[in-house]
Write an enzyme that holds these catalytic residues in place. Structure first.
Site, PDB file in Angstrom:
ATOM      1  N   TRP A 132      10.060   1.359  -4.694  1.00 31.89           N
ATOM      2  CA  TRP A 132      11.385   0.918  -5.141  1.00 31.89           C
ATOM      3  C   TRP A 132      11.499   0.761  -6.649  1.00 31.89           C
ATOM      4  CZ3 TRP A 132      10.212  -3.184  -8.031  1.00 31.89           C
ATOM      5  CH2 TRP A 132       9.026  -3.874  -7.712  1.00 31.89           C
ATOM      6  N   PRO A 157      12.928   6.213   1.702  1.00 29.75           N
ATOM      7  CA  PRO A 157      12.925   5.364   0.514  1.00 29.75           C
ATOM      8  C   PRO A 157      12.399   3.989   0.875  1.00 29.75           C
ATOM      9  CG  PRO A 157      15.181   5.707   1.319  1.00 29.75           C
ATOM     10  CD  PRO A 157      14.276   6.525   2.187  1.00 29.75           C
ATOM     11  N   SER A 158      12.010   3.247  -0.136  1.00 32.42           N
ATOM     12  CA  SER A 158      11.581   1.870   0.101  1.00 32.42           C
ATOM     13  C   SER A 158      12.724   1.057   0.710  1.00 32.42           C
ATOM     14  CB  SER A 158      11.178   1.237  -1.235  1.00 32.42           C
ATOM     15  OG  SER A 158      11.106  -0.164  -1.096  1.00 32.42           O
ATOM     16  N   GLY A 207       3.222   4.072  -3.769  1.00 29.03           N
ATOM     17  CA  GLY A 207       3.301   2.663  -3.405  1.00 29.03           C
ATOM     18  C   GLY A 207       2.007   1.953  -3.728  1.00 29.03           C
ATOM     19  N   SER A 208       1.765   0.883  -2.995  1.00 30.08           N
ATOM     20  CA  SER A 208       0.622   0.030  -3.337  1.00 30.08           C
ATOM     21  C   SER A 208      -0.688   0.602  -2.798  1.00 30.08           C
ATOM     22  CB  SER A 208       0.847  -1.361  -2.746  1.00 30.08           C
ATOM     23  OG  SER A 208       0.890  -1.264  -1.345  1.00 30.08           O
ATOM     24  N   GLU A 229       0.037   8.138  -4.761  1.00 31.16           N
ATOM     25  CA  GLU A 229       0.259   7.674  -6.141  1.00 31.16           C
ATOM     26  C   GLU A 229       0.349   6.158  -6.067  1.00 31.16           C
ATOM     27  OE1 GLU A 229       2.659   9.795  -8.674  1.00 31.16           O
ATOM     28  OE2 GLU A 229       1.811  11.660  -7.948  1.00 31.16           O
ATOM     29  N   LEU A 230      -0.696   5.503  -6.540  1.00 32.14           N
ATOM     30  CA  LEU A 230      -0.848   4.064  -6.282  1.00 32.14           C
ATOM     31  C   LEU A 230      -0.767   3.271  -7.575  1.00 32.14           C
ATOM     32  CD1 LEU A 230      -3.755   4.517  -3.703  1.00 32.14           C
ATOM     33  CD2 LEU A 230      -1.289   4.547  -3.281  1.00 32.14           C
ATOM     34  N   CYS A 263       4.337   1.225 -12.509  1.00 26.26           N
ATOM     35  CA  CYS A 263       2.937   1.532 -12.196  1.00 26.26           C
ATOM     36  C   CYS A 263       2.138   1.689 -13.479  1.00 26.26           C
ATOM     37  CB  CYS A 263       2.842   2.778 -11.337  1.00 26.26           C
ATOM     38  SG  CYS A 263       3.608   4.207 -12.081  1.00 26.26           S
ATOM     39  N   GLU A 360      -3.625  -5.674 -10.071  1.00 25.32           N
ATOM     40  CA  GLU A 360      -2.287  -5.385 -10.566  1.00 25.32           C
ATOM     41  C   GLU A 360      -1.395  -6.630 -10.488  1.00 25.32           C
ATOM     42  OE1 GLU A 360       0.144  -2.601  -8.256  1.00 25.32           O
ATOM     43  OE2 GLU A 360       0.510  -1.471 -10.101  1.00 25.32           O
TER      44      GLU A 360
HETATM   45  P1  NAD Z   1       4.463  -0.569  -0.800  1.00 24.29           P
HETATM   46  O1  NAD Z   1       3.110  -0.011  -0.579  1.00 24.29           O
HETATM   47  O2  NAD Z   1       4.750  -1.949  -0.354  1.00 24.29           O
HETATM   48  O3  NAD Z   1       5.575   0.356  -0.092  1.00 24.29           O
HETATM   49  C1  NAD Z   1       5.710   1.728  -0.384  1.00 24.29           C
HETATM   50  C2  NAD Z   1       6.359   2.434   0.794  1.00 24.29           C
HETATM   51  O4  NAD Z   1       5.467   2.423   1.913  1.00 24.29           O
HETATM   52  C3  NAD Z   1       7.650   1.782   1.284  1.00 24.29           C
HETATM   53  O5  NAD Z   1       8.587   2.805   1.536  1.00 24.29           O
HETATM   54  C4  NAD Z   1       7.220   1.094   2.563  1.00 24.29           C
HETATM   55  O6  NAD Z   1       8.252   0.923   3.505  1.00 24.29           O
HETATM   56  C5  NAD Z   1       6.170   2.052   3.096  1.00 24.29           C
HETATM   57  N1  NAD Z   1       5.193   1.484   4.037  1.00 24.29           N
HETATM   58  C6  NAD Z   1       4.727   0.212   4.098  1.00 24.29           C
HETATM   59  N2  NAD Z   1       3.794   0.094   5.076  1.00 24.29           N
HETATM   60  C7  NAD Z   1       3.662   1.328   5.639  1.00 24.29           C
HETATM   61  C8  NAD Z   1       2.843   1.859   6.664  1.00 24.29           C
HETATM   62  N3  NAD Z   1       1.968   1.113   7.335  1.00 24.29           N
HETATM   63  N4  NAD Z   1       2.940   3.161   6.982  1.00 24.29           N
HETATM   64  C9  NAD Z   1       3.819   3.959   6.305  1.00 24.29           C
HETATM   65  N5  NAD Z   1       4.624   3.514   5.311  1.00 24.29           N
HETATM   66  C10 NAD Z   1       4.544   2.211   4.972  1.00 24.29           C
HETATM   67  O7  NAD Z   1       4.736  -0.402  -2.364  1.00 24.29           O
HETATM   68  P2  NAD Z   1       6.011  -0.848  -3.215  1.00 24.29           P
HETATM   69  O8  NAD Z   1       6.055  -2.319  -3.324  1.00 24.29           O
HETATM   70  O9  NAD Z   1       7.222  -0.125  -2.723  1.00 24.29           O
HETATM   71  O10 NAD Z   1       5.671  -0.204  -4.638  1.00 24.29           O
HETATM   72  C11 NAD Z   1       4.924  -0.869  -5.620  1.00 24.29           C
HETATM   73  C12 NAD Z   1       3.585  -0.202  -5.814  1.00 24.29           C
HETATM   74  O11 NAD Z   1       3.754   1.192  -6.060  1.00 24.29           O
HETATM   75  C13 NAD Z   1       2.828  -0.734  -7.015  1.00 24.29           C
HETATM   76  O12 NAD Z   1       1.482  -0.907  -6.688  1.00 24.29           O
HETATM   77  C14 NAD Z   1       2.996   0.396  -8.044  1.00 24.29           C
HETATM   78  O13 NAD Z   1       1.982   0.421  -9.021  1.00 24.29           O
HETATM   79  C15 NAD Z   1       2.980   1.588  -7.177  1.00 24.29           C
HETATM   80  N6  NAD Z   1       3.611   2.725  -7.840  1.00 24.29           N
HETATM   81  C16 NAD Z   1       2.820   3.774  -8.217  1.00 24.29           C
HETATM   82  C17 NAD Z   1       3.392   4.857  -8.877  1.00 24.29           C
HETATM   83  C18 NAD Z   1       2.555   6.019  -9.330  1.00 24.29           C
HETATM   84  O14 NAD Z   1       3.127   7.016  -9.724  1.00 24.29           O
HETATM   85  N7  NAD Z   1       1.230   5.934  -9.317  1.00 24.29           N
HETATM   86  C19 NAD Z   1       4.771   4.869  -9.125  1.00 24.29           C
HETATM   87  C20 NAD Z   1       5.543   3.791  -8.724  1.00 24.29           C
HETATM   88  C21 NAD Z   1       4.952   2.728  -8.062  1.00 24.29           C
END
Ligand code: NAD
Length: 458
Positions: A132, A157-158, A207-208, A229-230, A263, A360
């Protein structure tokens, strides 16, 4: 029917409850995408490009509305929402300009009646599970090159940026991308899980780290292309020959922009002992000038924390740093509700036993540590399991290159930070992920290079 409730993180108010997907609807949408994809791939590239050009026109036309929507659902300050949308335009242009060249067929050998060729074929149907914090950037880094190269995209999407995700879908559909080729899925982690159970040809996740691990486990048995991409714990070193004030102003922005929820936000700062005091003073003065408040207001710099649980992470890192003797120079508290608020927070005298230098923060929180020399800076920068970005501020390019060549990170910065370019690959080392987006490699990643061995009959 299940619903997804979307709240404004700055006020706590309910914006809307949307009908959400479930396992059955996800399966039906995935089957429809599978059936539709071959025709989309068979279109000439010019036809797919025309859709993306139409999308660009829509983004420009609706920019104010799109920025307001993103600000309302994520708490991103409105100016930064506009910046993200304006920053998307050169990314779109890059993909439009580079796709043809990046996926052109190649003859790599032609002798004695034997020809060898490489042809890029689309993967097929890909899943895009997204974050998000920069929903337009991270969504489109996958969606646009995947569509241009002939794939169908199942896009979740998130749950914290769903209205924005649905706007991306609306504009692409209005521009001619068939509804079964770009499919938006509404819901949280459970809908992401249902998506991973479908027969997809690639999984592209942003995501995370914790969710990335779950996703890798879920698809691990299936030999499906997986990109993750974490997060990062992005360090910067300020050398003794850098202008401490200029470096402080640049790094304060790099740490606090988007309320620290990037990120590649600067997450750790190491400063040479000779300029440490001057740097710390200038850094605190700069951060003091950042106004926290209503994200819709033009002069807001620090917006809301998008996900409420992150407030506990920030509070725990602050408590741990204080308990271990760090010096709190600014902030350190939650802001008053309603909504999710955390003050811009600066610590000096930190070290690597503290959580805020290891995990982080993903918020407006930064630690500044004194170092003796370049070697100590390099050692500390590498003392992490993450490796997304790293930077150095110095007047001396050779010194910068010496330091940065020793640092394990996907992107390295000299006298700049918190920067992404469509022309360069975006990737992480270690726990920051696998695979890449952007650059010509981030276009090719949505294709399978097929090897042709062609012998002319004698
Ligand atoms: P998140 O991991 O909580 O969620 C990301 C996505 O995964 C969401 O759409 C969520 O609904 C989905 N999800 C959650 N559990 C799941 C599961 N068990 N199976 C499948 N999908 C699932 O992350 P967030 O809070 O949305 O984003 C923040 C993180 O993203 C931070 O750690 C940030 O550093 C990272 N990030 C990395 C980059 C990059 O390019 N490396 C870019 C942006 C954000």
């Amino acid at each position: 029917m299940t619903t997804l409730s979307i709240h404004n993180p700055a006020t706590g108010e309910l914006i809307i409850a949307l009908p959400a997907d479930d396992a059955a609807s996800v399966a039906a949408k995935a089957a429809a995408a599978r059936a539709a994809q071959p025709l989309w791939a068979a279109f000439p590239l010019a036809r797919r490009k025309a859709c993306i050009e139409g999308f660009r026109t829509g983004v420009v036309r609706d920019l104010e509305l799109l920025a307001a929507t993103m600000t309302r659902e994520t708490g991103k300050p409105i100016k930064m929402s506009r910046n993200e949308l304006n920053g998307l335009l050169p990314r779109i242009d890059f993909f439009l300009q580079e796709t043809e060249r990046s996926i052109a067929g190649e003859t790599v050998f032609d002798e004695g009646g034997m020809r060898e060729q490489i042809q890029h074929e689309p993967l097929g149907v890909v899943a895009n599970i997204s974050a998000w914090n920069y929903p337009w950037f991270v969504g489109c880094n996958v969606i646009l090159p995947a569509l241009l190269t002939g794939n169908a995209v199942l896009y979740k999407p998130s749950e914290y940026a769903t209205l924005t995700g649905l706007e991306i879908c609306r504009l692409l559909h209005e521009a001619g991308v068939p509804r079964d080729i770009l499919v938006g899925l509404v819901g949280g982690g459970e809908v992401g899980q249902a998506l991973l159970e479908q027969e997809v040809d690639g999984v592209f996740f942003t995501g995370s780290h914790a969710t990335g691990q779950r996703i890798a486990q879920a698809v691990g048995q299936r030999f499906v292309k997986l990109q993750l991409e974490l997060g990062g714990k992005d360090p910067t070193y300020v050398a003794d020959d850098a202008d401490p004030k200029a470096a402080a102003e640049s790094l304060a922005d790099g740490a606090m922009y988007n309320t620290g929820q990037s990120c590649c936000s600067v997450e750790r700062i190491y400063v040479h002992e000779r300029s440490y005091d001057a740097f710390v003073d200038a850094f605190v003065q700069t951060v003091k000038s950042y106004r926290m408040g209503d994200p819709a207001s033009e002069d807001t710099y620090i917006g809301a924390i998008t996900r409420a649980p992150q407030l506990d992470v920030l509070a725990a890192q602050v408590a741990d740093a204080k308990a271990q003797g760090a010096k709190l120079l600014l902030g350190g508290h939650r802001g008053e509700g309603p909504g999710n608020w955390f003050e811009a927070t600066v610590f000096s005298d930190v070290n690597h036993s503290m959580e805020l230098m290891r995990e982080e923060s993903f918020g407006p929180l930064i630690g500044i540590q004194k170092v003796r020399d370049d070697d100590e800076a390099v050692r500390l920068m590498n003392d992490t399991r993450y490796g997304l970005t790293a930077g150095v501020y110095t007047r001396d390019e050779a010194r910068a290159k010496r330091v940065l060549s020793q640092v394990k990170a996907g992107s390295v910065y000299w006298n700049c930070c918190d920067r992404v370019s469509p022309r360069l690959p975006w990737s992480g080392v270690g726990d920051s992920g696998v695979g890449l987006t952007l650059s010509r490699y981030g276009i090719q990643t949505f294709t399978r290079p097929k090897a042709w061995h062609l012998r002319q009959p004698a």
